[in-house]
Design a protein around this motif. Structure first.
Motif, PDB file in Angstrom:
ATOM      1  N   PHE A   7       0.839  -1.205   0.000  1.00  0.00           N
ATOM      2  CA  PHE A   7       0.000   0.000   0.000  1.00  0.00           C
ATOM      3  C   PHE A   7       0.877   1.261   0.000  1.00  0.00           C
ATOM      4  CE2 PHE A   7      -3.528  -2.720   1.817  1.00  0.00           C
ATOM      5  CZ  PHE A   7      -4.373  -2.553   0.732  1.00  0.00           C
ATOM      6  N   LEU A  10       2.073   1.824  -3.493  1.00  0.00           N
ATOM      7  CA  LEU A  10       1.030   2.394  -4.356  1.00  0.00           C
ATOM      8  C   LEU A  10       0.866   3.887  -4.103  1.00  0.00           C
ATOM      9  CD1 LEU A  10      -1.781  -0.341  -4.383  1.00  0.00           C
ATOM     10  CD2 LEU A  10      -0.064   0.138  -6.125  1.00  0.00           C
ATOM     11  N   ARG A  11       0.945   4.282  -2.834  1.00  0.00           N
ATOM     12  CA  ARG A  11       0.846   5.718  -2.516  1.00  0.00           C
ATOM     13  C   ARG A  11       1.998   6.488  -3.157  1.00  0.00           C
ATOM     14  NH1 ARG A  11      -0.624   3.748   2.642  1.00  0.00           N
ATOM     15  NH2 ARG A  11       1.494   4.105   3.448  1.00  0.00           N
ATOM     16  N   ASP A  31      -9.352  -4.125  -1.516  1.00  0.00           N
ATOM     17  CA  ASP A  31      -8.921  -2.726  -1.501  1.00  0.00           C
ATOM     18  C   ASP A  31      -7.668  -2.550  -2.359  1.00  0.00           C
ATOM     19  OD1 ASP A  31      -8.900  -0.038  -0.765  1.00  0.00           O
ATOM     20  OD2 ASP A  31      -7.678  -0.394   1.025  1.00  0.00           O
ATOM     21  N   GLU A  34      -8.702  -2.573  -5.954  1.00  0.00           N
ATOM     22  CA  GLU A  34      -9.375  -1.317  -6.312  1.00  0.00           C
ATOM     23  C   GLU A  34      -8.364  -0.185  -6.494  1.00  0.00           C
ATOM     24  OE1 GLU A  34     -12.351  -0.521  -3.408  1.00  0.00           O
ATOM     25  OE2 GLU A  34     -13.492  -2.344  -3.855  1.00  0.00           O
ATOM     26  N   ARG A  35      -7.368  -0.126  -5.610  1.00  0.00           N
ATOM     27  CA  ARG A  35      -6.358   0.936  -5.732  1.00  0.00           C
ATOM     28  C   ARG A  35      -5.510   0.748  -6.981  1.00  0.00           C
ATOM     29  NH1 ARG A  35      -4.104   2.636   0.262  1.00  0.00           N
ATOM     30  NH2 ARG A  35      -5.960   2.056   1.458  1.00  0.00           N
ATOM     31  N   GLU A  38      -7.569   2.016  -9.880  1.00  0.00           N
ATOM     32  CA  GLU A  38      -7.597   3.476  -9.933  1.00  0.00           C
ATOM     33  C   GLU A  38      -6.322   4.044 -10.551  1.00  0.00           C
ATOM     34  OE1 GLU A  38      -8.221   4.644  -5.913  1.00  0.00           O
ATOM     35  OE2 GLU A  38     -10.319   3.964  -5.852  1.00  0.00           O
ATOM     36  N   GLN A  39      -5.178   3.410 -10.264  1.00  0.00           N
ATOM     37  CA  GLN A  39      -3.908   3.932 -10.771  1.00  0.00           C
ATOM     38  C   GLN A  39      -3.641   3.524 -12.211  1.00  0.00           C
ATOM     39  OE1 GLN A  39      -0.446   4.232  -8.520  1.00  0.00           O
ATOM     40  NE2 GLN A  39      -1.424   4.305  -6.528  1.00  0.00           N
TER      41      GLN A  39
END
Length: 343
Positions: A7, A10-11, A31, A34-35, A38-39
């Motif tokens: 995570f 990804l951030r 989650d 999903e992330r 989005e990216q």
């Protein structure tokens, strides 16, 4: 690799060409997917950018053919593969032929335009398989294990903060006591409480009491707490409330048996030097449930827990053979136990 690391990556905008996501915390795994989605692609392009497969239905050759095909009208594509065959310890399907050596070759030279994710709903990967060893060499295996007790508390606080609210620590504890540790349920209940609190508001214990129903399993946690504290009146109030909710006495008794047995296991494992995280793995419990169980177990002696389990076994037989009326039988057990206490 742990979930918190992926995570964080990804951030920071770092996306690896392939992952094998495994573990029992489905909320965190979903989650993650999903992330990634989005990216990888804008909302209007996701129909073309996200492809889903299942290794129980599609040969690996077909999945890798898609992975090696350039995306259409988008810069990158995301391939999500549900897998219970390649990386898990289950038996491989005889109907589908897979060639794992082709995946090994792909991992050595992955496509820059593809993000390939295998999602394995198992606690562990099968370490005997060459594919698993290869994935670990690339540090691409991500463990989505249940959060530790303190991590779960922090996660709830952060979820409220992202919505411009704060949540009292006591409200977090009460929410966990009422809703349990299922992150899907906790997310939904937290969002509801934040909506009720209003912009820049605070989620309070009173709001949790008013808005969050208590699951039957969580009421059993409370029953055992009240039994240990000799609060007979509260024990019986909880029991009558459960009956009003049409909970079956035999089901409630089974939940009590499981909780007393878990207390006994926790006391024994604690005596052998096991950490709460190790106990969670041994017992198949969430770390927060181990914490609550350990707190309750301190109020009972080993002999007392053994006697209670023996009494419940006799009561179970009497109920199922018609010697004792179910509702009355469990009521008398609770009254006797609350009067005798923990010691």
């Amino acid at each position: 690799m742990e979930a918190r690391q992926v995570f964080r990556e990804l951030r920071e905008g770092k996306i690896r060409p392939f992952y094998v996501a495994f573990g029992t915390e489905s909320y965190l795994m979903n989650d993650f997917a999903e992330r990634l989605t989005e990216q990888v692609a804008e909302p209007e392009h996701r129909d073309m950018a996200v492809v889903r497969f299942d290794t129980g239905e599609t040969p690996l050759d077909g999945i890798l053919d898609e992975a090696e095909t350039l995306p259409f009208l988008v810069e990158r594509k995301l391939i999500l593969v549900r897998d219970t065959v390649l990386f898990a310890s289950g038996k491989e399907s005889s109907k589908i032929e897979h060639r794992p050596e082709r995946l090994t070759a792909y991992m050595a030279q992955p496509m820059d335009s593809t993000v390939l994710v295998f999602m394995v709903p198992n606690e562990k990967l099968d370490e005997r398989k060459k594919l698993v060893k290869t994935v670990k060499q690339y540090d691409a295996a991500v463990n989505f294990a249940p959060l530790a007790a303190d991590e779960l508390v922090s996660w709830l606080a952060r979820r409220a903060e992202k919505q411009g609210r704060r949540i009292d620590p006591a409200a977090v504890e009460e929410l966990l006591r009422r809703a349990g540790t299922d992150m899907h349920v906790l997310a939904s209940e937290t969002d509801k409480l934040c909506l009720h609190a209003g912009a820049e508001g605070t989620v309070t214990v009173e709001a949790v009491h008013a808005l969050v129903p208590v699951a039957a399993e969580q009421n059993v946690f409370r029953l055992t707490e009240e039994l240990a504290a000799l609060r007979t009146e509260k024990v019986m109030t909880l029991y009558y409330d459960l009956l009003k909710q049409r909970e079956e006495p035999i089901k409630l008794m089974a939940l009590l048996v499981r909780q007393f047995r878990n207390m006994l296991y926790v006391k024994e494992l604690g005596g052998q030097g096991y950490s709460p995280q190790q106990m969670a793995g041994q017992l198949g419990l969430h770390p927060y449930a181990v914490k609550v169980t350990a707190d309750q177990a301190r109020k009972f002696t080993v002999d007392r827990l053994a006697r209670l389990l023996s009494e419940l076994a006799e009561l179970d037989f009497a109920m199922k053979t018609g010697q004792v009326e179910k509702t009355l039988g469990l009521e008398l057990f609770l009254l006797r136990t609350a009067s005798a206490g923990a010691g």
